[in-house]
Scaffold this motif. Structure first.
Motif, mmCIF file in Angstrom:
data_model
loop_
_atom_site.group_PDB
_atom_site.id
_atom_site.type_symbol
_atom_site.label_atom_id
_atom_site.label_comp_id
_atom_site.label_asym_id
_atom_site.label_seq_id
_atom_site.Cartn_x
_atom_site.Cartn_y
_atom_site.Cartn_z
ATOM 1 N N ALA A 191 -4.214 6.571 0.983
ATOM 2 C CA ALA A 191 -3.378 5.395 0.743
ATOM 3 C C ALA A 191 -4.170 4.378 -0.064
ATOM 4 C CB ALA A 191 -2.933 4.791 2.071
ATOM 5 N N ILE A 192 -3.548 3.783 -1.068
ATOM 6 C CA ILE A 192 -4.229 2.820 -1.928
ATOM 7 C C ILE A 192 -3.395 1.557 -2.043
ATOM 8 C CG2 ILE A 192 -5.360 4.611 -3.289
ATOM 9 C CD1 ILE A 192 -3.235 4.085 -5.468
ATOM 10 N N ASP A 193 -4.069 0.468 -2.372
ATOM 11 C CA ASP A 193 -3.365 -0.782 -2.628
ATOM 12 C C ASP A 193 -2.659 -0.695 -3.965
ATOM 13 O OD1 ASP A 193 -4.155 -1.990 -0.299
ATOM 14 O OD2 ASP A 193 -5.945 -2.887 -1.185
ATOM 15 N N ALA A 194 -1.409 -1.098 -3.977
ATOM 16 C CA ALA A 194 -0.695 -1.204 -5.241
ATOM 17 C C ALA A 194 -1.102 -2.514 -5.904
ATOM 18 C CB ALA A 194 0.810 -1.151 -4.995
ATOM 19 N N ALA A 195 -0.432 -2.883 -6.979
ATOM 20 C CA ALA A 195 -0.755 -4.140 -7.640
ATOM 21 C C ALA A 195 -0.584 -5.296 -6.667
ATOM 22 C CB ALA A 195 0.155 -4.328 -8.848
ATOM 23 N N PRO A 196 -1.410 -6.334 -6.775
ATOM 24 C CA PRO A 196 -1.297 -7.475 -5.864
ATOM 25 C C PRO A 196 0.109 -8.039 -5.848
ATOM 26 C CG PRO A 196 -3.249 -7.666 -7.251
ATOM 27 C CD PRO A 196 -2.447 -6.514 -7.787
ATOM 28 N N SER A 197 0.532 -8.467 -4.667
ATOM 29 C CA SER A 197 1.877 -9.018 -4.551
ATOM 30 C C SER A 197 1.979 -10.336 -5.318
ATOM 31 C CB SER A 197 2.228 -9.251 -3.079
ATOM 32 O OG SER A 197 1.316 -10.154 -2.497
ATOM 33 N N LEU A 198 3.185 -10.690 -5.702
ATOM 34 C CA LEU A 198 3.407 -11.917 -6.456
ATOM 35 C C LEU A 198 3.255 -13.123 -5.542
ATOM 36 C CD1 LEU A 198 6.571 -10.674 -8.363
ATOM 37 C CD2 LEU A 198 4.203 -10.641 -9.173
ATOM 38 N N GLY A 199 3.161 -14.297 -6.119
ATOM 39 C CA GLY A 199 3.086 -15.507 -5.308
ATOM 40 C C GLY A 199 4.380 -15.728 -4.549
ATOM 41 N N VAL A 200 4.377 -16.704 -3.641
ATOM 42 C CA VAL A 200 5.534 -16.944 -2.783
ATOM 43 C C VAL A 200 6.722 -17.479 -3.590
ATOM 44 C CG1 VAL A 200 6.409 -18.308 -0.857
ATOM 45 C CG2 VAL A 200 4.107 -17.329 -0.744
ATOM 46 N N ALA A 201 6.463 -18.330 -4.552
ATOM 47 C CA ALA A 201 7.544 -19.012 -5.265
ATOM 48 C C ALA A 201 8.464 -18.050 -6.003
ATOM 49 C CB ALA A 201 6.961 -20.026 -6.246
ATOM 50 N N LEU A 202 7.892 -17.090 -6.737
ATOM 51 C CA LEU A 202 8.704 -16.193 -7.552
ATOM 52 C C LEU A 202 9.625 -15.308 -6.705
ATOM 53 C CD1 LEU A 202 9.430 -15.349 -10.377
ATOM 54 C CD2 LEU A 202 7.518 -13.744 -10.358
ATOM 55 N N PRO A 203 9.116 -14.595 -5.669
ATOM 56 C CA PRO A 203 10.043 -13.794 -4.856
ATOM 57 C C PRO A 203 11.055 -14.636 -4.099
ATOM 58 C CG PRO A 203 7.827 -13.736 -3.929
ATOM 59 C CD PRO A 203 7.713 -14.355 -5.271
ATOM 60 N N ALA A 204 10.673 -15.860 -3.720
ATOM 61 C CA ALA A 204 11.619 -16.738 -3.023
ATOM 62 C C ALA A 204 12.767 -17.127 -3.947
ATOM 63 C CB ALA A 204 10.904 -17.990 -2.518
ATOM 64 N N LEU A 205 12.443 -17.471 -5.188
ATOM 65 C CA LEU A 205 13.488 -17.804 -6.163
ATOM 66 C C LEU A 205 14.355 -16.591 -6.477
ATOM 67 C CD1 LEU A 205 11.487 -20.092 -8.630
ATOM 68 C CD2 LEU A 205 13.267 -20.796 -7.009
ATOM 69 N N ALA A 206 13.707 -15.434 -6.628
ATOM 70 C CA ALA A 206 14.457 -14.204 -6.898
ATOM 71 C C ALA A 206 15.402 -13.890 -5.749
ATOM 72 C CB ALA A 206 13.490 -13.038 -7.121
ATOM 73 N N MET B 262 0.847 -1.192 0.000
ATOM 74 C CA MET B 262 0.000 0.000 0.000
ATOM 75 C C MET B 262 0.881 1.240 0.000
ATOM 76 S SD MET B 262 -3.114 1.007 2.587
ATOM 77 C CE MET B 262 -4.181 -0.251 1.862
ATOM 78 N N MET B 263 0.538 2.200 -0.838
ATOM 79 C CA MET B 263 1.326 3.426 -0.933
ATOM 80 C C MET B 263 0.401 4.633 -0.882
ATOM 81 S SD MET B 263 2.292 3.605 -4.956
ATOM 82 C CE MET B 263 2.702 5.340 -4.841
ATOM 83 N N HIS B 264 0.996 5.801 -0.621
ATOM 84 C CA HIS B 264 0.213 7.027 -0.544
ATOM 85 C C HIS B 264 0.017 7.602 -1.937
ATOM 86 C CE1 HIS B 264 -1.390 10.750 1.007
ATOM 87 N NE2 HIS B 264 -0.517 11.418 0.266
ATOM 88 N N GLY B 265 -1.225 7.583 -2.406
ATOM 89 C CA GLY B 265 -1.534 8.134 -3.711
ATOM 90 C C GLY B 265 -1.077 7.243 -4.854
#
Length: 319
Positions: free
Chosen positions: A151-166, A83-86
């Motif tokens: 404050a608004i929601d940004a794009a949905p977060s990625l799944g667990v697998a992709l950030p874990a691999l990254a 979540m970010m401001h604006g």
């Protein structure tokens, strides 16, 4: 939980007040740990860019991206969207704002993260950096230049697998370059993990908060808006005190006070237009997969790099 924080002084049942104070204590503890990690890891984009350009040592710069991967992983585990401001500004504002943020950080000799670390080391002059930042965002709030920007929601977060691999790939890359550059791999790994995790949990508890955000979210969460920075400075101070020769109180001159204040104003102006400073770009924008955050961060770093090449830099890690 953030709703409790705005009503801490109100007349509420005992059980609710206990929950309020527990929330405040949790936020303070997280802010303390975050500041401790920033100081212990010498976390600063200006220092990382200077090491990359002047010393051909990329480990610290890679570690900053690692913190974004940690944040993305925590968002995915919590199944929460950043979540970010604006909203992100148009390119007409985003590009010059990122450059302005880079110029301010270079003149300051440290980004927002690095300024927290320097204050913990006893370099009081960097407190004027935040004075400059908050002067700009306060003036913005008086004139409502960015009114009606909740404050608004940004794009949905990625799944667990992709950030874990990254994250694994980034850590492996940094391990490889650390062996050649002599970087303290373990300390940076721990520090970046702590920064990514604690900052994300804080962002969930106090949505919209940022050290360089508009005055709006700070005013809307008055307790968290005061507790988080103060606890971060406290954590940075304790970290420096625990290190041998890590703390030395340095009183600023008039020249350095003016310099840090003006640099902070440049940083604050850039952060208002993006919106958000390098903390927002790294720990909210990149985990959300926002191309605007990636572009702004690249321009921010490129500006610092160009200035380092042209004029050099005395910025250096303190651990």
């Amino acid at each position: 939980m953030s709703e409790f924080l705005t009503n801490i002084s109100g007349i509420v049942p005992v059980a609710a007040r206990l929950e309020i104070w527990a929330s405040v204590a949790l936020i303070a503890a997280l802010g303390f740990v975050l500041g401790f990690a920033m100081n212990r890891g010498s976390i600063c984009t200006v220092i990382a860019t200077k090491e990359l350009i002047s010393e051909k040592r990329p480990a610290r710069f890679i570690a900053l991206i690692e913190s974004a991967a940690w944040a993305a992983l925590v968002y995915a585990i919590l199944e929460t969207a950043p979540m970010m401001h604006g909203r992100w500004s148009s390119l007409g504002f985003l590009v010059p704002a990122a450059i302005l943020l880079g110029i301010g950080s270079y003149v300051n000799g440290a980004c927002v993260f690095g300024s927290v670390g320097h204050i913990g080391n006893g370099e009081i002059e960097f407190a004027f950096t935040f004075l400059g930042i908050y002067a700009v965002v306060y003036i913005e709030s008086l004139f409502d230049l960015f009114a009606d920007q909740p404050a608004i929601d940004a794009a949905p977060s990625l799944g667990v697998a992709l950030p874990a691999l990254a994250l694994l790939a980034i850590v492996a890359l940094r391990l490889g370059v650390s062996r050649r550059s002599g970087s303290n791999f373990r300390r940076l790994t721990l520090a970046m993990g702590v920064v990514g995790v604690t900052s994300t949990v804080l962002a969930v508890l106090a949505p919209g908060f940022s050290l360089t955000a508009s005055f709006g979210p700070i005013a809307s969460i008055p307790v968290a808006g005061a507790v988080i920075p103060l606890s971060m400075f406290g954590g940075s101070f304790v970290s420096a005190r625990l290190r041998k020769h890590g703390f030395m109180l340095r009183w600023p001159t008039v020249t350095t006070m003016v310099k840090r204040t003006l640099a902070g104003m440049l940083m604050g102006a850039g952060a208002l237009l993006i919106p958000g400073g390098n903390d927002t770009l790294l720990l909210i924008g990149l985990p959300a997969g926002a191309w605007q955050a990636a572009l702004a961060y690249v321009l921010f770093v490129a500006t610092i790099a160009a200035l380092v090449v042209k004029f050099g830099s005395i910025a250096r890690a303190w651990t």
